[in-house]
Design a protein around this motif. Sequence first.
Motif, PDB file in Angstrom:
ATOM      1  N   SER A   1      32.336 -27.141   9.728  1.00 39.39           N
ATOM      2  CA  SER A   1      30.942 -27.503   9.941  1.00 39.39           C
ATOM      3  C   SER A   1      30.569 -28.900   9.477  1.00 39.39           C
TER       4      SER A   1
ATOM      5  N   ALA B   1      22.193 -21.375  18.016  1.00 38.41           N
ATOM      6  CA  ALA B   1      21.702 -21.677  16.660  1.00 38.41           C
ATOM      7  C   ALA B   1      22.220 -20.654  15.656  1.00 38.41           C
ATOM      8  N   TYR B   2      22.312 -19.381  16.092  1.00 36.80           N
ATOM      9  CA  TYR B   2      22.851 -18.321  15.228  1.00 36.80           C
ATOM     10  C   TYR B   2      24.318 -18.585  14.890  1.00 36.80           C
TER      11      TYR B   2
ATOM     12  N   GLU C   1      25.727 -21.486  14.836  1.00 40.29           N
ATOM     13  CA  GLU C   1      25.715 -22.631  13.919  1.00 40.29           C
ATOM     14  C   GLU C   1      25.421 -22.162  12.495  1.00 40.29           C
ATOM     15  N   ASP C   2      24.497 -21.200  12.350  1.00 36.80           N
ATOM     16  CA  ASP C   2      24.177 -20.664  11.017  1.00 36.80           C
ATOM     17  C   ASP C   2      25.376 -19.932  10.419  1.00 36.80           C
TER      18      ASP C   2
ATOM     19  N   ASN D   1      27.810 -22.540   9.186  1.00 39.04           N
ATOM     20  CA  ASN D   1      27.300 -23.200   7.979  1.00 39.04           C
ATOM     21  C   ASN D   1      27.068 -22.236   6.832  1.00 39.04           C
ATOM     22  N   SER D   2      27.525 -20.986   6.990  1.00 38.12           N
ATOM     23  CA  SER D   2      27.406 -19.973   5.927  1.00 38.12           C
ATOM     24  C   SER D   2      25.956 -19.705   5.548  1.00 38.12           C
ATOM     25  N   VAL D   3      25.067 -19.746   6.553  1.00 36.78           N
ATOM     26  CA  VAL D   3      23.658 -19.393   6.333  1.00 36.78           C
ATOM     27  C   VAL D   3      23.435 -17.916   6.658  1.00 36.78           C
ATOM     28  N   LYS D   4      24.156 -17.415   7.654  1.00 34.43           N
ATOM     29  CA  LYS D   4      24.058 -16.010   8.051  1.00 34.43           C
ATOM     30  C   LYS D   4      25.388 -15.308   7.773  1.00 34.43           C
TER      31      LYS D   4
ATOM     32  N   ASN E   1      17.447 -11.226   6.467  1.00 29.78           N
ATOM     33  CA  ASN E   1      17.746 -12.654   6.544  1.00 29.78           C
ATOM     34  C   ASN E   1      19.022 -12.949   7.317  1.00 29.78           C
ATOM     35  N   ASN E   2      19.877 -11.938   7.536  1.00 31.11           N
ATOM     36  CA  ASN E   2      21.105 -12.161   8.291  1.00 31.11           C
ATOM     37  C   ASN E   2      20.939 -11.895   9.784  1.00 31.11           C
TER      38      ASN E   2
ATOM     39  N   THR F   1      17.754 -15.911  13.871  1.00 32.70           N
ATOM     40  CA  THR F   1      16.376 -16.369  13.675  1.00 32.70           C
ATOM     41  C   THR F   1      15.487 -16.013  14.862  1.00 32.70           C
TER      42      THR F   1
END
Length: 585
Positions: free
Chosen positions: A63, A504-505, A507-508, A511-514, A526-527, A530
């Motif tokens: 990423s 976008a999901y 990508e998250d 980037n270890s956001v989800k 939150n997982n 969006t």
Amino acid sequence: MTVEFALKIFFTLDEHLYENLVRVSCENDNSFIANKKYIDGDMQRVKKLDRDVSKCISTYGISSLENIILELVENAVDAECDAVTVRLNLNKNTLIVSDNGRGMTSQELDDLGSGCTSKIRNLNDIGECKTYGFRGQSLANIAKISHLSIVSHPRGEVSHRIEFGGNSETHDLEDELINPKNCNFYYLQPHHTHIIVKDFFYNLPVRQLIVYDKFLLSLKKGLAHLELGKLKVFINQELKLEVSHTLPPINEIFGLKCRFKKVTTSMGKIELTAYISEDTKQGFQFMLYNNRPIDLKISIKNICLIQFKGPVVINELFQDSRKMIWFSKYNDDMIYMLEKIFSNNLVSPKKASPKKVTLKQSSILSPKRLFPSKRLTRSTSSSNHDLKLEELPKSMNRRDLKEMQVINQINKAFILVRSKGQLFMIDQHAMDERIRIENLFRSFFEDMQMITVSIGLTEDQSELFCRFKEYLNQFLRYQDNSIIEIPAILQILPKNKLMDGIMAYIEDIINSVKFRLTGNWFQDINNLPTFIIDSLNSKACRTSVMFGDKLTKKEMMQMIADLSRCHLPFQCAHGRPSIIPLLDL
């Protein structure tokens, strides 16, 4: 049952049952002890993992530029090198990482590809693996977003060079030995392995926009916990970082002058070694569990390096692409040990009880915060009619909601209530929206309604869907390069918006956001992608009681009772406060 078969399904097994399966299988497999010893010469050779093993190891993407460098430096350390040199030319989008490790033979270079590694042979080996990496995916993933070549010169052999995905060829290092004293960027030292990355992110233009200050800080933080020998990092031919066999390397990496005190202790199965400074600096606390970063959701004021050693729980190693452990079964033990060591310098765990929510706490569904609340109280001055503003109590729990008494509806917009000698105003729309959004989320997870669609995918999109199918299959159904089913909540979403949301999901995820769903609907909110969260929030808002709607006292009492059962009763789905304190009676 073989260990491989047991581990295929370990994400769905009870953790205790899974560990017993591994133990029993190992006891019945005489080859296990031989397989897990890394002194075996075959273990050190690069080979492709068995298909059954690869299926259990999730794929991931690269990423950022610092992730490329960190993956290559970790590979160098795993190759038992004494020195690593990183040369980065931001003007030419070129990176060379060189190390004096054991190198790779021409046969190993030919065998390189996704899922090729010398670290493990089967999933049993992961529990005994002492290296930073084991998936065998970093080089293949870097090659997907750059032009990657490798030059290796093992001792006693001629030099070989390979363009990733091609065949190796004999390479004459003399061609590269041009003006080495002047730090020629392309100088390749003999008897070293050189990973050459050109045109990084050439097919992802957005990621080529590097914020230099943030990149350098992120890179340093990623290096701070590695057990490095000699490390030199040249950026645009200028030496930006040099480390030489120090523990912890925090001072050299960040240019600090801290004195560190070494502390060792143990509790049960957990051993702790900590390097603690009296200096304080936010964001300079590095915590490891078995040499892998762990997020204990706790803040320490001191600059420190915390190293925990304990039993390996294999499924904890699959929680994050950058090997971060987000939650361990031994979290409570580790936090308890930190509380004893740091006492007054420990801030607090960053977790909040769902039964008590502070009025200033941000919602798990929204980044917005509640504004500070004040109340009116009678002054102690001679006049009993004087009023003054003072801060309200900072917390309110759901039990307080159950004890509220409805006085009346105000202007068909607010509900005036009394509780424990105080007056409160409830926003009727925000209250109903909170009730509805939590019901919608619960229903979505427990009984996801799907509708049939037909949305074609490009070749690139199909490849991404295949790589991240374990995430996407939680919400979508697709086959033959087409999406065939989506959640019913998304039926009014235009196809282009849906695809933008899916990208976008992904990508998250990268980037270890989800992360993967855990099975607890509230913790999993939150997982969610969006665009699904936004769709559910929008539906809750549209269907809620509005300003101007008249309510009976019975309806208001029922709404307050429903609100008291919500996990986050004090703000709506979009972060606005649902309850405002008014007056201390």
